[in-house]
Design a protein around this motif. Structure first.
Motif, PDB file in Angstrom:
ATOM      1  N   ASN A 170       0.474  -1.453   0.046  1.00  0.00           N
ATOM      2  CA  ASN A 170      -0.009  -0.205   0.513  1.00  0.00           C
ATOM      3  C   ASN A 170       1.014   1.395   0.507  1.00  0.00           C
ATOM      4  O   ASN A 170       0.825   2.528  -1.548  1.00  0.00           O
ATOM      5  N   CYS A 171       1.959   1.229   0.823  1.00  0.00           N
ATOM      6  CA  CYS A 171       2.898   2.286   0.678  1.00  0.00           C
ATOM      7  C   CYS A 171       4.527   2.388   1.151  1.00  0.00           C
ATOM      8  O   CYS A 171       4.239   3.579   0.837  1.00  0.00           O
ATOM      9  N   GLY A 172       4.651   0.857   0.533  1.00  0.00           N
ATOM     10  CA  GLY A 172       6.056   1.134   0.190  1.00  0.00           C
ATOM     11  C   GLY A 172       7.213   0.718   0.986  1.00  0.00           C
ATOM     12  O   GLY A 172       7.945   1.236   0.768  1.00  0.00           O
ATOM     13  N   THR A 173       6.138   1.049   2.038  1.00  0.00           N
ATOM     14  CA  THR A 173       7.456   0.782   3.885  1.00  0.00           C
ATOM     15  C   THR A 173       7.994  -0.723   4.284  1.00  0.00           C
ATOM     16  O   THR A 173       7.173  -0.972   3.794  1.00  0.00           O
ATOM     17  N   GLU A 174       9.379  -0.698   4.229  1.00  0.00           N
ATOM     18  CA  GLU A 174       9.690  -2.011   4.683  1.00  0.00           C
ATOM     19  C   GLU A 174       9.121  -2.618   5.503  1.00  0.00           C
ATOM     20  O   GLU A 174       9.061  -1.444   6.491  1.00  0.00           O
ATOM     21  N   MET A 175       8.777  -3.516   5.779  1.00  0.00           N
ATOM     22  CA  MET A 175       7.748  -4.200   6.528  1.00  0.00           C
ATOM     23  C   MET A 175       8.837  -5.619   7.274  1.00  0.00           C
ATOM     24  O   MET A 175       9.669  -6.128   6.195  1.00  0.00           O
ATOM     25  N   ASN A 176       8.532  -6.206   8.404  1.00  0.00           N
ATOM     26  CA  ASN A 176       9.247  -7.286   9.457  1.00  0.00           C
ATOM     27  C   ASN A 176       8.474  -8.084   8.316  1.00  0.00           C
ATOM     28  O   ASN A 176       7.217  -8.909   8.034  1.00  0.00           O
ATOM     29  N   GLU A 177       9.460  -9.081   7.770  1.00  0.00           N
ATOM     30  CA  GLU A 177       8.533 -10.771   7.119  1.00  0.00           C
ATOM     31  C   GLU A 177       7.230 -11.537   7.947  1.00  0.00           C
ATOM     32  O   GLU A 177       6.233 -12.372   8.153  1.00  0.00           O
ATOM     33  N   ASN A 178       7.176 -10.835   9.242  1.00  0.00           N
ATOM     34  CA  ASN A 178       6.460 -11.978  10.366  1.00  0.00           C
ATOM     35  C   ASN A 178       5.307 -10.325  10.143  1.00  0.00           C
ATOM     36  O   ASN A 178       3.994 -11.068  11.380  1.00  0.00           O
ATOM     37  N   ALA A 179       5.294 -10.055  10.094  1.00  0.00           N
ATOM     38  CA  ALA A 179       4.886  -8.211  10.257  1.00  0.00           C
ATOM     39  C   ALA A 179       3.492  -8.929  10.108  1.00  0.00           C
ATOM     40  O   ALA A 179       2.814  -9.474   8.320  1.00  0.00           O
ATOM     41  N   VAL A 180       1.725  -8.693  10.577  1.00  0.00           N
ATOM     42  CA  VAL A 180       0.990  -9.085   9.794  1.00  0.00           C
ATOM     43  C   VAL A 180       0.094  -7.431   8.897  1.00  0.00           C
ATOM     44  O   VAL A 180      -0.576  -7.593   7.438  1.00  0.00           O
ATOM     45  N   VAL A 181       0.518  -6.463   9.804  1.00  0.00           N
ATOM     46  CA  VAL A 181      -0.291  -5.071   9.120  1.00  0.00           C
ATOM     47  C   VAL A 181       1.072  -4.180   9.162  1.00  0.00           C
ATOM     48  O   VAL A 181       2.075  -4.143   9.874  1.00  0.00           O
ATOM     49  N   CYS A 182       1.330  -3.026   8.435  1.00  0.00           N
ATOM     50  CA  CYS A 182       1.822  -1.953   8.221  1.00  0.00           C
ATOM     51  C   CYS A 182       1.853  -1.216   9.333  1.00  0.00           C
ATOM     52  O   CYS A 182       1.221  -0.445   9.436  1.00  0.00           O
ATOM     53  N   VAL A 183       3.888  -0.855   9.969  1.00  0.00           N
ATOM     54  CA  VAL A 183       3.274   0.134  10.978  1.00  0.00           C
ATOM     55  C   VAL A 183       3.133   1.609  10.583  1.00  0.00           C
ATOM     56  O   VAL A 183       3.141   2.456  11.221  1.00  0.00           O
ATOM     57  N   LYS A 184       3.386   1.670   9.523  1.00  0.00           N
ATOM     58  CA  LYS A 184       3.018   3.143   8.854  1.00  0.00           C
ATOM     59  C   LYS A 184       1.854   3.163   8.375  1.00  0.00           C
ATOM     60  O   LYS A 184       1.568   4.563   8.666  1.00  0.00           O
ATOM     61  N   CYS A 185       0.736   2.452   8.413  1.00  0.00           N
ATOM     62  CA  CYS A 185       0.088   3.005   7.463  1.00  0.00           C
ATOM     63  C   CYS A 185      -1.735   2.593   7.329  1.00  0.00           C
ATOM     64  O   CYS A 185      -2.646   2.492   7.148  1.00  0.00           O
ATOM     65  N   GLY A 186      -0.757   1.324   8.556  1.00  0.00           N
ATOM     66  CA  GLY A 186      -1.698  -0.244   9.056  1.00  0.00           C
ATOM     67  C   GLY A 186      -3.129  -1.352   7.962  1.00  0.00           C
ATOM     68  O   GLY A 186      -3.246  -1.744   8.486  1.00  0.00           O
ATOM     69  N   CYS A 187      -2.232  -0.885   7.001  1.00  0.00           N
ATOM     70  CA  CYS A 187      -2.932  -1.493   5.847  1.00  0.00           C
ATOM     71  C   CYS A 187      -2.065  -3.608   6.320  1.00  0.00           C
ATOM     72  O   CYS A 187      -1.085  -3.391   6.271  1.00  0.00           O
ATOM     73  N   ASP A 188      -3.432  -4.359   5.665  1.00  0.00           N
ATOM     74  CA  ASP A 188      -2.577  -6.157   6.577  1.00  0.00           C
ATOM     75  C   ASP A 188      -2.153  -5.823   4.973  1.00  0.00           C
ATOM     76  O   ASP A 188      -1.463  -5.071   3.400  1.00  0.00           O
ATOM     77  N   LYS A 189      -0.833  -6.998   5.221  1.00  0.00           N
ATOM     78  CA  LYS A 189      -0.175  -6.828   4.110  1.00  0.00           C
ATOM     79  C   LYS A 189      -0.362  -7.714   2.792  1.00  0.00           C
ATOM     80  O   LYS A 189       0.731  -7.514   1.923  1.00  0.00           O
ATOM     81  N   GLU A 190      -1.208  -8.349   3.135  1.00  0.00           N
ATOM     82  CA  GLU A 190      -2.001  -8.947   1.605  1.00  0.00           C
ATOM     83  C   GLU A 190      -2.745  -7.752   0.655  1.00  0.00           C
ATOM     84  O   GLU A 190      -2.793  -8.320  -0.370  1.00  0.00           O
ATOM     85  N   LYS A 191      -3.289  -6.731   1.458  1.00  0.00           N
ATOM     86  CA  LYS A 191      -4.403  -5.498   0.572  1.00  0.00           C
ATOM     87  C   LYS A 191      -2.580  -4.513   0.157  1.00  0.00           C
ATOM     88  O   LYS A 191      -1.485  -4.087  -0.027  1.00  0.00           O
ATOM     89  N   GLY A 192      -3.755  -3.849  -0.471  1.00  0.00           N
ATOM     90  CA  GLY A 192      -2.719  -2.735  -1.809  1.00  0.00           C
ATOM     91  C   GLY A 192      -2.271  -3.541  -2.956  1.00  0.00           C
ATOM     92  O   GLY A 192      -2.039  -4.675  -3.076  1.00  0.00           O
ATOM     93  N   THR A 193      -1.847  -1.969  -4.149  1.00  0.00           N
ATOM     94  CA  THR A 193      -1.434  -2.942  -5.165  1.00  0.00           C
ATOM     95  C   THR A 193      -0.576  -1.946  -5.529  1.00  0.00           C
ATOM     96  O   THR A 193      -0.255  -1.684  -6.534  1.00  0.00           O
ATOM     97  N   SER A 194       0.002  -0.789  -4.785  1.00  0.00           N
ATOM     98  CA  SER A 194       0.476   0.626  -5.443  1.00  0.00           C
ATOM     99  C   SER A 194       2.372  -0.142  -5.347  1.00  0.00           C
ATOM    100  O   SER A 194       2.993   0.270  -6.074  1.00  0.00           O
ATOM    101  N   PHE A 195       2.720  -0.937  -4.918  1.00  0.00           N
ATOM    102  CA  PHE A 195       3.916  -0.671  -4.494  1.00  0.00           C
ATOM    103  C   PHE A 195       4.679  -2.530  -4.773  1.00  0.00           C
ATOM    104  O   PHE A 195       3.697  -3.607  -4.171  1.00  0.00           O
ATOM    105  N   CYS A 196       5.781  -3.013  -5.232  1.00  0.00           N
ATOM    106  CA  CYS A 196       6.362  -3.829  -5.066  1.00  0.00           C
ATOM    107  C   CYS A 196       6.460  -4.375  -3.898  1.00  0.00           C
ATOM    108  O   CYS A 196       7.067  -4.480  -3.232  1.00  0.00           O
TER     109      CYS A 196
END
Length: 134
Positions: free
Chosen positions: A5-31
């Motif tokens: 969703n936002c392109g921020t680096e995430m921990n492999e075990n994270a469930v949601v992004c700490v920056k935007c709160g988006c679920d790790k499986e959601k979003g289509t804007s960033f690789c």
């Protein structure tokens, strides 16, 4: 791994992004592999070449068990889509007896190691770059 969703680096075990709160499986804007911006309808990242499709992901458990029990035949690599590596393992495992019986032993150890790496999460993408599911 990067937030789709936002392109921020995430921990492999994270469930949601700490920056935007988006679920790790959601979003289509960033690789999720390189973090570069992508077209929402793209199938492949133009920066790193990995697949952006989520469907059709393979299981780490199935691949790991195939690697441990049938690794000398490269079955786990066929399952994951690493066809070239799988063919090399098949040839080494079946025709490698000509190398003083070392081929099948080397191929078996290779498959066992890859199976363990799959189960502990060190190998976490298939041949198309899709993330493996747990």
């Amino acid at each position: 791994m990067f937030c789709r969703n936002c392109g921020t680096e995430m921990n492999e075990n994270a469930v949601v992004c700490v920056k935007c709160g988006c679920d790790k499986e959601k979003g289509t804007s960033f690789c999720p592999h390189c973090g570069k911006e992508t077209n929402a309808n793209a199938d492949v990242c133009l920066s790193c070449g990995c697949s952006l499709k989520k469907e059709g992901s393979k299981s780490k458990m199935v691949a790991g068990l195939l690697g441990i029990f049938l690794g000398s035949l490269g079955i786990h690599n066929f399952y994951l889509g690493y066809t070239t590596k799988a063919i090399i393992q098949v040839l080494l495992g079946t025709g490698g007896w000509a190398l003083f019986f070392m081929g099948p032993i080397v191929s078996g150890i290779w498959g066992l190691v890859e199976g363990i790496l799959l189960l502990i999460g060190k190998i976490n993408v298939d041949g198309k770059g899709n993330a493996l599911k747990d």
